[in-house]
Design a protein around this motif. Structure first.
Motif, PDB file in Angstrom:
ATOM      1  N   ALA A   1       3.627  -2.754  -2.613  1.00  0.00           N
ATOM      2  CA  ALA A   1       2.956  -1.871  -1.665  1.00  0.00           C
ATOM      3  C   ALA A   1       3.973  -1.056  -0.872  1.00  0.00           C
ATOM      4  CB  ALA A   1       2.070  -2.683  -0.733  1.00  0.00           C
ATOM      5  N   PHE A   2       5.086  -1.692  -0.494  1.00  0.00           N
ATOM      6  CA  PHE A   2       6.105  -0.962   0.276  1.00  0.00           C
ATOM      7  C   PHE A   2       6.683   0.183  -0.556  1.00  0.00           C
ATOM      8  CE2 PHE A   2      10.394  -0.150   1.773  1.00  0.00           C
ATOM      9  CZ  PHE A   2      10.187  -0.005   3.139  1.00  0.00           C
ATOM     10  N   VAL A   3       6.958  -0.074  -1.815  1.00  0.00           N
ATOM     11  CA  VAL A   3       7.506   0.977  -2.683  1.00  0.00           C
ATOM     12  C   VAL A   3       6.517   2.138  -2.797  1.00  0.00           C
ATOM     13  CG1 VAL A   3       8.278   1.511  -5.017  1.00  0.00           C
ATOM     14  CG2 VAL A   3       8.920  -0.658  -3.955  1.00  0.00           C
TER      15      VAL A   3
ATOM     16  N   GLY B   1      10.840   2.977  12.070  1.00  0.00           N
ATOM     17  CA  GLY B   1       9.707   2.791  11.164  1.00  0.00           C
ATOM     18  C   GLY B   1       9.589   1.335  10.752  1.00  0.00           C
ATOM     19  N   LEU B   2       8.716   1.094   9.825  1.00  0.00           N
ATOM     20  CA  LEU B   2       8.442  -0.262   9.341  1.00  0.00           C
ATOM     21  C   LEU B   2       9.232  -0.505   8.065  1.00  0.00           C
ATOM     22  CD1 LEU B   2       6.620  -2.796   9.852  1.00  0.00           C
ATOM     23  CD2 LEU B   2       4.958  -1.754   8.298  1.00  0.00           C
ATOM     24  N   ASN B   3      10.093  -1.525   8.078  1.00  0.00           N
ATOM     25  CA  ASN B   3      10.870  -1.818   6.876  1.00  0.00           C
ATOM     26  C   ASN B   3      10.112  -2.787   5.971  1.00  0.00           C
ATOM     27  OD1 ASN B   3      11.189  -4.353   8.034  1.00  0.00           O
ATOM     28  ND2 ASN B   3      13.208  -3.853   8.876  1.00  0.00           N
ATOM     29  N   GLU B   4      10.731  -3.134   4.839  1.00  0.00           N
ATOM     30  CA  GLU B   4      10.057  -3.973   3.851  1.00  0.00           C
ATOM     31  C   GLU B   4       9.758  -5.363   4.390  1.00  0.00           C
ATOM     32  OE1 GLU B   4      10.836  -5.758  -0.658  1.00  0.00           O
ATOM     33  OE2 GLU B   4      12.084  -4.118   0.128  1.00  0.00           O
TER      34      GLU B   4
ATOM     35  N   LEU C   1       8.860   2.963   6.783  1.00  0.00           N
ATOM     36  CA  LEU C   1       7.552   3.599   6.721  1.00  0.00           C
ATOM     37  C   LEU C   1       7.222   4.223   8.067  1.00  0.00           C
ATOM     38  CD1 LEU C   1       5.433   0.877   4.840  1.00  0.00           C
ATOM     39  CD2 LEU C   1       6.674   2.815   3.862  1.00  0.00           C
ATOM     40  N   LEU C   2       7.045   5.535   8.068  1.00  0.00           N
ATOM     41  CA  LEU C   2       6.514   6.191   9.246  1.00  0.00           C
ATOM     42  C   LEU C   2       5.014   5.903   9.345  1.00  0.00           C
ATOM     43  CD1 LEU C   2       8.375   9.618   8.970  1.00  0.00           C
ATOM     44  CD2 LEU C   2       9.035   7.597  10.299  1.00  0.00           C
ATOM     45  N   TRP C   3       4.436   6.200  10.501  1.00  0.00           N
ATOM     46  CA  TRP C   3       3.011   5.917  10.683  1.00  0.00           C
ATOM     47  C   TRP C   3       2.167   6.656   9.657  1.00  0.00           C
ATOM     48  CZ3 TRP C   3      -0.838   3.120  11.707  1.00  0.00           C
ATOM     49  CH2 TRP C   3      -2.102   3.659  11.931  1.00  0.00           C
ATOM     50  N   GLU C   4       2.541   7.901   9.338  1.00  0.00           N
ATOM     51  CA  GLU C   4       1.768   8.672   8.357  1.00  0.00           C
ATOM     52  C   GLU C   4       1.825   8.012   6.989  1.00  0.00           C
ATOM     53  OE1 GLU C   4       1.445  13.230   6.549  1.00  0.00           O
ATOM     54  OE2 GLU C   4       2.974  12.726   8.035  1.00  0.00           O
ATOM     55  N   GLU C   5       2.999   7.525   6.606  1.00  0.00           N
ATOM     56  CA  GLU C   5       3.132   6.840   5.320  1.00  0.00           C
ATOM     57  C   GLU C   5       2.344   5.533   5.321  1.00  0.00           C
ATOM     58  OE1 GLU C   5       7.564   8.107   3.778  1.00  0.00           O
ATOM     59  OE2 GLU C   5       7.399   6.599   5.352  1.00  0.00           O
ATOM     60  N   PHE C   6       2.429   4.797   6.422  1.00  0.00           N
ATOM     61  CA  PHE C   6       1.718   3.532   6.514  1.00  0.00           C
ATOM     62  C   PHE C   6       0.209   3.743   6.465  1.00  0.00           C
ATOM     63  CE2 PHE C   6      -0.301   0.199   9.090  1.00  0.00           C
ATOM     64  CZ  PHE C   6       0.121  -0.930   8.412  1.00  0.00           C
ATOM     65  N   SER C   7      -0.304   4.715   7.236  1.00  0.00           N
ATOM     66  CA  SER C   7      -1.752   4.966   7.266  1.00  0.00           C
ATOM     67  C   SER C   7      -2.255   5.482   5.930  1.00  0.00           C
ATOM     68  CB  SER C   7      -2.087   5.953   8.386  1.00  0.00           C
ATOM     69  OG  SER C   7      -1.441   7.201   8.171  1.00  0.00           O
ATOM     70  N   ASN C   8      -1.470   6.338   5.270  1.00  0.00           N
ATOM     71  CA  ASN C   8      -1.871   6.818   3.946  1.00  0.00           C
ATOM     72  C   ASN C   8      -1.883   5.679   2.926  1.00  0.00           C
ATOM     73  OD1 ASN C   8      -2.266   9.479   4.709  1.00  0.00           O
ATOM     74  ND2 ASN C   8      -0.165  10.086   4.234  1.00  0.00           N
TER      75      ASN C   8
ATOM     76  N   ASP D   1       6.322   4.012   0.736  1.00  0.00           N
ATOM     77  CA  ASP D   1       7.542   4.721   1.152  1.00  0.00           C
ATOM     78  C   ASP D   1       7.738   5.965   0.285  1.00  0.00           C
ATOM     79  OD1 ASP D   1       9.874   5.372   2.407  1.00  0.00           O
ATOM     80  OD2 ASP D   1      11.090   3.847   1.409  1.00  0.00           O
ATOM     81  N   LEU D   2       7.076   7.043   0.648  1.00  0.00           N
ATOM     82  CA  LEU D   2       7.079   8.251  -0.174  1.00  0.00           C
ATOM     83  C   LEU D   2       8.446   8.940  -0.179  1.00  0.00           C
ATOM     84  CD1 LEU D   2       3.603   9.764   0.785  1.00  0.00           C
ATOM     85  CD2 LEU D   2       4.186   8.338  -1.180  1.00  0.00           C
TER      86      LEU D   2
END
Length: 376
Positions: free
Chosen positions: A333-335, A299-302, A345-352, A338-339
């Motif tokens: 934004a990262f906090v 995923g995408l880190n901070e 960040l998974l793609w779903e978290e990033f897109s949301n 990152d649900l």
């Protein structure tokens, strides 16, 4: 915005009371209080937006996350209006307090007239009421059509005014024992026009019709003439009060329907832009993602998100979707994105998260439609 809108409404209500009771001794302090509040609000907005509060910047390609946020282009007119109103308020106070200028001269009348325009600030809240905004837009867009409908109405009224003046005004003594009263209604084209306007509003039109729709005492008219006169006036009422006014209403309704369709088209265009941007954002996401030893995506880190927000291309893509990039803190934004709190960040978290940034600039209805688009 809610607090400012409430203060504006209270100010308008106080002005309504002040107009009816101008001799109360509290109005000077009340005006100072409201002017001080508006001045403080103006200073805070100037501090937040700097020069963009009053000046439009066409090129924002050099913006980064450390740059102060810029004011929306749509707010510039209101910002300048608020600035002029506040300056005129302080100008009035300075002239009266330090220079003893309290005479209603031309300059002071202009200043105080501009101060009274602060009532117009209540219109600023209309932009948050989409149905009311659409209603006003439809009304403004229909002005040209309304003008021509009114020209048609005036032409018809003038034609009937000429006829009624010739038929009734010039023969007033044949219709009534009070020819002066008859001439007051039908004696000239202007009088006839005013009387026909009363017909248009259906104000006592039946009694006025009876005065001219049957034979008078001195020279009785034939039943044929009375019948023709009655049907002529009834035809005028039907033509103006029903047909032309219905045409006027239909014209405005048609323009308001066009505004609604334009809004739907605008929403559809925006949804298409979001769909197109999904692939672009996915490529940005992939370029900054982390991988484990087996080359599987984590995923995408901070750090990756911070680097992404520094990318001018990514900033441009966000701005194309009305996102205020300079106001976004990548760490915060990262906090928020990152649900699950796993640090990636998974793609779903990033897109949301991107959707949440877009949602700050769109209406609630538009948000739900965009949400469905992002998840489809």
């Amino acid at each position: 915005q809610i607090v400012v809108g409430g203060v504006i409404l209270v100010n308008v209500m106080m002005m309504l009371v002040m107009v009816d009771y101008p001799d109360l001794g509290i109005w000077t302090q009340v005006n100072y209080g409201f002017l001080s509040f508006y001045s403080l609000e103006l200073l805070l907005r100037v501090f937040a937006y700097r020069l963009s509060f009053l000046i439009s910047f066409a090129d924002d390609s050099t913006l980064d996350c450390a740059t102060p946020p810029r004011c929306n282009e749509s707010d510039l007119v209101w910002n300048r209006f608020d600035f002029v109103v506040v300056c005129c308020g302080w100008t009035d106070i300075v002239l009266r307090t330090f220079f003893g200028v309290d005479t209603p001269g031309p300059a002071m009348m202009v200043v105080r007239t501009v101060r009274l325009l602060r009532v117009v600030r209540v219109l600023r809240g209309f932009k948050s009421m989409r149905p009311l905004t659409n209603l006003i837009r439809g009304l403004l867009n229909s002005m040209v059509s309304i003008f021509w409908v009114l020209m048609l109405l005036i032409t018809v009224m003038l034609v009937f005014a000429i006829f009624t003046t010739t038929q009734f005004g010039h023969n007033a003594d044949k219709y009534t024992d009070d020819p002066e009263g008859m001439k007051e209604k039908w004696g000239c084209v202007w009088n006839s026009f005013r009387t026909l306007f009363s017909y248009l509003t259906l104000d006592d039109w039946s009694n006025m019709t009876r005065e001219v729709a049957w034979p008078g005492p001195h020279m009785p008219l034939s039943p044929v003439v009375c019948t023709v006169t009655m049907f002529m006036l009834i035809f005028y009422v039907l033509l103006t009060a029903f047909v032309i006014l219905s045409l006027l209403t239909g014209t405005m309704v048609e323009e308001m329907e066009k505004v609604r369709n334009d809004n739907d088209d605008e929403l559809e265009d925006f949804r298409d832009k979001v769909r197109h941007s999904l692939d672009v954002f996915f490529n940005h996401y992939l370029a900054k993602c982390s991988y484990d030893a087996n080359l599987e995506m984590i995923g995408l880190n901070e750090v990756g998100l911070i680097d992404l927000f520094k990318d001018p291309t990514f900033q441009g893509d966000l701005k194309a979707l009305s996102v205020d990039v300079p106001s976004v803190d990548p760490k915060e934004a990262f906090v928020c994105f990152d649900l699950d709190g796993d640090g990636h960040l998974l793609w779903e978290e990033f897109s949301n998260g991107i959707l949440a940034l877009i949602a700050k600039k769109v209406s609630r209805n538009k948000f739900f439609k965009l949400d469905a688009t992002m998840k489809s």
